[in-house]
Design a protein around this motif. Sequence first.
Motif, PDB file in Angstrom:
ATOM      1  N   LEU A  17      57.231   7.051 -42.908  1.00  0.00           N
ATOM      2  CA  LEU A  17      57.488   6.354 -41.650  1.00  0.00           C
ATOM      3  C   LEU A  17      58.496   5.228 -41.846  1.00  0.00           C
ATOM      4  O   LEU A  17      58.388   4.442 -42.785  1.00  0.00           O
ATOM      5  CB  LEU A  17      56.192   5.784 -41.090  1.00  0.00           C
ATOM      6  CG  LEU A  17      56.292   4.913 -39.827  1.00  0.00           C
ATOM      7  CD1 LEU A  17      56.858   5.706 -38.649  1.00  0.00           C
ATOM      8  CD2 LEU A  17      54.927   4.328 -39.470  1.00  0.00           C
ATOM      9  N   VAL A  18      59.470   5.173 -40.946  1.00  0.00           N
ATOM     10  CA  VAL A  18      60.433   4.067 -40.900  1.00  0.00           C
ATOM     11  C   VAL A  18      60.207   3.316 -39.596  1.00  0.00           C
ATOM     12  O   VAL A  18      60.305   3.899 -38.515  1.00  0.00           O
ATOM     13  CB  VAL A  18      61.889   4.572 -40.965  1.00  0.00           C
ATOM     14  CG1 VAL A  18      62.864   3.413 -40.800  1.00  0.00           C
ATOM     15  CG2 VAL A  18      62.147   5.291 -42.279  1.00  0.00           C
TER      16      VAL A  18
ATOM     17  N   SER B 210      50.247  -4.514 -44.149  1.00  0.00           N
ATOM     18  CA  SER B 210      49.703  -4.713 -45.497  1.00  0.00           C
ATOM     19  C   SER B 210      48.358  -4.013 -45.674  1.00  0.00           C
ATOM     20  O   SER B 210      47.917  -3.786 -46.806  1.00  0.00           O
ATOM     21  CB  SER B 210      49.555  -6.209 -45.798  1.00  0.00           C
ATOM     22  OG  SER B 210      48.536  -6.795 -45.002  1.00  0.00           O
ATOM     23  N   HIS B 211      47.695  -3.666 -44.586  1.00  0.00           N
ATOM     24  CA  HIS B 211      46.384  -3.013 -44.645  1.00  0.00           C
ATOM     25  C   HIS B 211      46.485  -1.487 -44.556  1.00  0.00           C
ATOM     26  O   HIS B 211      45.467  -0.803 -44.638  1.00  0.00           O
ATOM     27  CB  HIS B 211      45.481  -3.531 -43.530  1.00  0.00           C
ATOM     28  CG  HIS B 211      45.196  -4.999 -43.624  1.00  0.00           C
ATOM     29  ND1 HIS B 211      44.391  -5.544 -44.602  1.00  0.00           N
ATOM     30  CD2 HIS B 211      45.623  -6.050 -42.872  1.00  0.00           C
ATOM     31  CE1 HIS B 211      44.315  -6.853 -44.448  1.00  0.00           C
ATOM     32  NE2 HIS B 211      45.056  -7.190 -43.404  1.00  0.00           N
ATOM     33  N   TRP B 212      47.690  -0.975 -44.397  1.00  0.00           N
ATOM     34  CA  TRP B 212      47.851   0.473 -44.297  1.00  0.00           C
ATOM     35  C   TRP B 212      47.613   1.134 -45.655  1.00  0.00           C
ATOM     36  O   TRP B 212      47.955   0.570 -46.703  1.00  0.00           O
ATOM     37  CB  TRP B 212      49.254   0.824 -43.810  1.00  0.00           C
ATOM     38  CG  TRP B 212      49.469   0.591 -42.346  1.00  0.00           C
ATOM     39  CD1 TRP B 212      48.928  -0.396 -41.591  1.00  0.00           C
ATOM     40  CD2 TRP B 212      50.308   1.348 -41.480  1.00  0.00           C
ATOM     41  NE1 TRP B 212      49.373  -0.303 -40.299  1.00  0.00           N
ATOM     42  CE2 TRP B 212      50.235   0.762 -40.200  1.00  0.00           C
ATOM     43  CE3 TRP B 212      51.123   2.450 -41.652  1.00  0.00           C
ATOM     44  CZ2 TRP B 212      50.931   1.254 -39.109  1.00  0.00           C
ATOM     45  CZ3 TRP B 212      51.829   2.944 -40.564  1.00  0.00           C
ATOM     46  CH2 TRP B 212      51.730   2.350 -39.303  1.00  0.00           C
ATOM     47  N   LYS B 213      47.077   2.319 -45.644  1.00  0.00           N
ATOM     48  CA  LYS B 213      46.897   3.085 -46.876  1.00  0.00           C
ATOM     49  C   LYS B 213      48.249   3.439 -47.472  1.00  0.00           C
ATOM     50  O   LYS B 213      48.431   3.399 -48.695  1.00  0.00           O
ATOM     51  CB  LYS B 213      46.090   4.356 -46.566  1.00  0.00           C
ATOM     52  CG  LYS B 213      45.783   5.202 -47.778  1.00  0.00           C
ATOM     53  CD  LYS B 213      44.923   6.399 -47.385  1.00  0.00           C
ATOM     54  CE  LYS B 213      44.606   7.265 -48.611  1.00  0.00           C
ATOM     55  NZ  LYS B 213      43.764   8.435 -48.226  1.00  0.00           N
ATOM     56  N   ARG B 214      49.183   3.808 -46.615  1.00  0.00           N
ATOM     57  CA  ARG B 214      50.558   4.101 -47.046  1.00  0.00           C
ATOM     58  C   ARG B 214      51.499   3.242 -46.220  1.00  0.00           C
ATOM     59  O   ARG B 214      51.678   3.477 -45.026  1.00  0.00           O
ATOM     60  CB  ARG B 214      50.885   5.584 -46.845  1.00  0.00           C
ATOM     61  CG  ARG B 214      50.115   6.514 -47.763  1.00  0.00           C
ATOM     62  CD  ARG B 214      50.455   7.960 -47.442  1.00  0.00           C
ATOM     63  NE  ARG B 214      51.902   8.149 -47.457  1.00  0.00           N
ATOM     64  CZ  ARG B 214      52.525   9.008 -46.652  1.00  0.00           C
ATOM     65  NH1 ARG B 214      51.854   9.708 -45.764  1.00  0.00           N
ATOM     66  NH2 ARG B 214      53.831   9.152 -46.729  1.00  0.00           N
ATOM     67  N   ARG B 215      52.086   2.267 -46.851  1.00  0.00           N
ATOM     68  CA  ARG B 215      52.942   1.333 -46.108  1.00  0.00           C
ATOM     69  C   ARG B 215      54.254   2.002 -45.714  1.00  0.00           C
ATOM     70  O   ARG B 215      54.884   2.668 -46.530  1.00  0.00           O
ATOM     71  CB  ARG B 215      53.237   0.096 -46.944  1.00  0.00           C
ATOM     72  CG  ARG B 215      52.042  -0.810 -47.112  1.00  0.00           C
ATOM     73  CD  ARG B 215      52.463  -2.158 -47.631  1.00  0.00           C
ATOM     74  NE  ARG B 215      53.361  -2.827 -46.708  1.00  0.00           N
ATOM     75  CZ  ARG B 215      53.926  -4.008 -46.936  1.00  0.00           C
ATOM     76  NH1 ARG B 215      53.674  -4.643 -48.061  1.00  0.00           N
ATOM     77  NH2 ARG B 215      54.724  -4.559 -46.059  1.00  0.00           N
ATOM     78  N   PRO B 216      54.678   1.811 -44.486  1.00  0.00           N
ATOM     79  CA  PRO B 216      55.956   2.368 -44.035  1.00  0.00           C
ATOM     80  C   PRO B 216      57.125   1.523 -44.532  1.00  0.00           C
ATOM     81  O   PRO B 216      56.946   0.432 -45.077  1.00  0.00           O
ATOM     82  CB  PRO B 216      55.839   2.298 -42.508  1.00  0.00           C
ATOM     83  CG  PRO B 216      54.952   1.122 -42.271  1.00  0.00           C
ATOM     84  CD  PRO B 216      53.961   1.115 -43.411  1.00  0.00           C
TER      85      PRO B 216
END
Length: 200
Positions: free
Chosen positions: A104-105, A126-132
């Motif tokens: 994701l961008v 910052s709480h995402w499992k996979r940071r965009p």
Amino acid sequence: MNFHPIISKLFSASIIIVCLYFVLAANPFVIGDRQRPDSGLRVDRELPKFRIRNDENVFIAESDLQDRKYLIYFAYGDCMSVCRTGLSKLNTLLSKEEYKSWNLVLISLAPKEDRKNRSWMRNYLSHWKRRPILLLPEDRQEAEKIAGLFQVGVNKGLNEEILHRNPLFITDNKGRIRIVYPDLTAFSEESFRNLEVKVY
């Protein structure tokens, strides 16, 4: 009998019809399938040229978005309407193992605010499992210019609110836009799964 007014009105009407065709039918960035509001629009377009710093102050260009498949979304942290709903949906989707090949961008429409270390956007991501990949244009003017390259309409609202369209752009691994999802509000995992098979 004077036919000039009639001919003039018919000519004007024909011009309006042609203009409506190009706006509503021929522009896949704006109008979706009215029978299937959750459907994506198949296109085959190169990404617009851009060069934007990410949240680590490294320049990212459209040429860097190759060899992998990307979702591209315009949003900003202080948006209290469509952005937060869209971000939540994308977070849920990309946290699943079956979509690990997707990236994701996010392109900020309010880069000055989102650039701050304690901004809502940075804290939320910052709480995402996979940071965009968070791209931060120099200022709102540049953000609006980049949005315009993607044909995403942006207008100023009241109290610093930014009014904007809510599309999701889906690219293939060659850096081309293959599908435009006109409105992320109607987006669902099922619809994405149907779109995914069209992107290779």
